[in-house]
Design an enzyme around this catalytic site. Structure first.
Site, mmCIF file in Angstrom:
data_model
loop_
_atom_site.group_PDB
_atom_site.id
_atom_site.type_symbol
_atom_site.label_atom_id
_atom_site.label_comp_id
_atom_site.label_asym_id
_atom_site.label_seq_id
_atom_site.Cartn_x
_atom_site.Cartn_y
_atom_site.Cartn_z
ATOM 1 N N GLU A 74 41.056 54.919 82.236
ATOM 2 C CA GLU A 74 41.647 53.524 82.854
ATOM 3 C C GLU A 74 41.015 53.187 84.089
ATOM 4 O O GLU A 74 40.772 51.975 84.623
ATOM 5 C CB GLU A 74 43.187 53.833 82.805
ATOM 6 C CG GLU A 74 44.067 54.044 81.605
ATOM 7 C CD GLU A 74 43.778 55.243 80.813
ATOM 8 O OE1 GLU A 74 43.562 56.409 81.744
ATOM 9 O OE2 GLU A 74 43.929 55.377 79.848
ATOM 10 N N GLU B 179 29.724 61.609 87.171
ATOM 11 C CA GLU B 179 28.044 61.746 86.577
ATOM 12 C C GLU B 179 27.816 61.318 85.431
ATOM 13 O O GLU B 179 26.763 61.312 85.172
ATOM 14 C CB GLU B 179 27.503 63.032 87.343
ATOM 15 C CG GLU B 179 27.590 63.198 88.926
ATOM 16 C CD GLU B 179 26.868 64.180 89.115
ATOM 17 O OE1 GLU B 179 25.444 64.263 89.477
ATOM 18 O OE2 GLU B 179 27.400 65.337 89.628
#
Length: 460
Positions: free
Chosen positions: A75, A328
């Site tokens: 979200e 990442e």
């Protein structure tokens, strides 16, 4: 405008009284979770969970502030482009971003632009919610997806803070549960607190309309508007790419407990055909690293941890490269041609966002349990049926990866199809959602303008 029900359901009164009495137990439970490493170890940040801020509110007392809340990593990732565009268009507004998990909080701290405040959302206790709202005094609030904590929603609206529910998601199972005679009044009451409701897909919209939430609409799925990979991550990825030279690399992303065993078996099957195969394993929750290390050791798999080897320049010779960091993943999607999107091989999770992989030109594979993304998966396939493939188990996953490696032309087709489909779905979505948010705050802006005019008048 929503049909605002004024009658508070009996069940909410029961819930509020129960949470009030449970406050000491909740404090003890969260303290225990902190001891386990599941809550923030920083004491000041931990107290945010009880509505006690760790920083000062910026600006004057009446400075407008937009509060945006996303429960967890997915979200928050979908909210960032919206938040950054809002901040660019509304320079006099402050933005408060809240979340409930450590991993999403870490991501927020590294990705949020200057001027965006990052805090933990308070637990749904009356006292914690009141402290939070009294201190931050949001001018408007935007909740992402399905965060319907009763005290939080009720108290926000009671203070006449306009509410929006963006990317609202309601699964068939949730709809069935909320439709029960004792839960339905509470569900309809909570939803009626929101002035703006935007569904995440057409099926979610139909389910909302079935609950008489007829002002809900659909303007696109916010999760298609994936933010760009930061330059620092791109540089790191490029240096790591050199370590993977001469290896057949694929990635299992956002995996959960029960899926790593499947990925290990898939790796073993692939290694029979491709001896130089390298599997990048990116668990959704990096704090599960000890369990994953133990599992890999039990299966006699050699592995490297990203946190220990990302600065190394030696070639990677291990079976598995574990991405044990938060934030990442987008850069690693750009490193691989094939990505399996996890949370979809086990029945309790519901899958994760395939757009992040597709927009970075990965051939996308998902399991049979991606029910939280049914609409999005269907839209991708409607744009181009080659944009993703659903696999039913570990054996099917190994076959799917092997097929693509054996057929470079098909792999290239799948990569291009995924990228183009993601681009098509993402066009204008963030802008359309932002337009609805701007409508939500229009009365607030008008009030601010009136105050400004009155202020000028008093000085004449």
């Amino acid at each position: 405008d929503p049909k605002m029900s004024t009658r508070v359901p009996l069940l909410y009164h029961v819930y509020r009284a129960s949470t009030q009495m449970a406050s000491p137990l909740v404090w003890a439970f969260l303290t225990y979770r902190r001891w386990l490493g599941k809550e923030d170890s920083d004491w000041f940040r931990f107290k945010e969970r009880f509505g006690i801020p760790s920083i000062e509110r910026p600006g004057t007392t009446d400075a407008p502030l937009l509060w945006v809340h996303g429960a967890s990593l997915g979200e928050i990732l979908s909210a960032l482009p919206l938040v950054h565009q809002f901040a660019a268009q509304n320079a006099n507004w402050n933005v408060l971003l809240t979340t409930g998990t450590r991993s999403s909080s870490q991501l927020l701290r590294s990705r949020a632009e200057k001027g965006v405040i990052c805090q933990y959302v308070p637990v749904d206790l009356p006292g914690s919610v009141n402290r939070f709202l009294t201190f931050w005094r949001p001018s408007a609030a935007v909740f992402i997806e399905s965060e319907l904590w009763p005290n939080l929603v009720f108290e926000t609206q009671r203070r006449q803070i306009p509410l929006a529910l963006i990317n609202a998601r309601i699964s068939p199972r949730s709809a069935q549960r909320w439709a029960s005679s004792y839960l339905k009044p509470l569900f309809q009451y909570l939803l009626s607190r929101f002035k703006v409701i935007l569904a995440s897909g057409q099926e979610d919209l139909q389910r909302l309309h079935a609950f008489n939430i007829d002002w809900a609409s659909y303007v696109g799925n916010l999760k298609t508007g994936v933010s760009h990979t930061p330059q620092s991550l791109t540089s790191t990825a490029e240096s790591i790419r050199n370590r993977f030279k001469s290896r057949q690399v694929w990635m299992a992303a956002s995996t959960h407990a029960g899926e790593e065993e499947i990925i290990i078996e898939t790796h073993k099957e692939l290694s029979k055909m491709f001896p130089n195969v390298l599997t990048i394993l990116a668990p959704r929750h990096p704090e599960r690293k000890p369990q994953i290390e133990k599992l890999l050791q039990m299966n006699s798999m050699t592995f490297e941890l990203h946190t220990e080897f990302k600065s190394s320049d030696s070639l990677c010779s291990s079976d598995v490269y574990v991405l044990d960091t938060v934030g990442e993943l987008p850069a690693f999607y750009s490193l691989v041609d094939i990505a399996f999107v996890g949370g979809s091989m086990v029945p309790q999770v519901g899958g994760h966002n395939p757009i992040e992989a597709a927009v970075r030109s990965c051939a996308v594979l998902v399991g049979p349990h991606a029910f939280n993304f049914t609409s999005l998966l269907q839209q991708l396939k409607e744009v181009n049926f080659l944009s993703l493939r659903e696999v039913v188990n570990g054996e099917d996953l190994a076959r799917a990866v092997a097929l693509l490696w054996h057929n470079p032309a098909l792999l290239q087709q799948r990569k291009e199809a995924a990228n183009k489909a993601a681009q098509v779905l993402s066009v204008g979505v963030t802008e359309r959602v932002l337009a609805q948010v701007n409508l939500l705050i229009t009365p607030v802006k008008s009030h601010q303008l009136e105050l400004k005019v009155e202020g000028h008048g008093s000085r004449l």
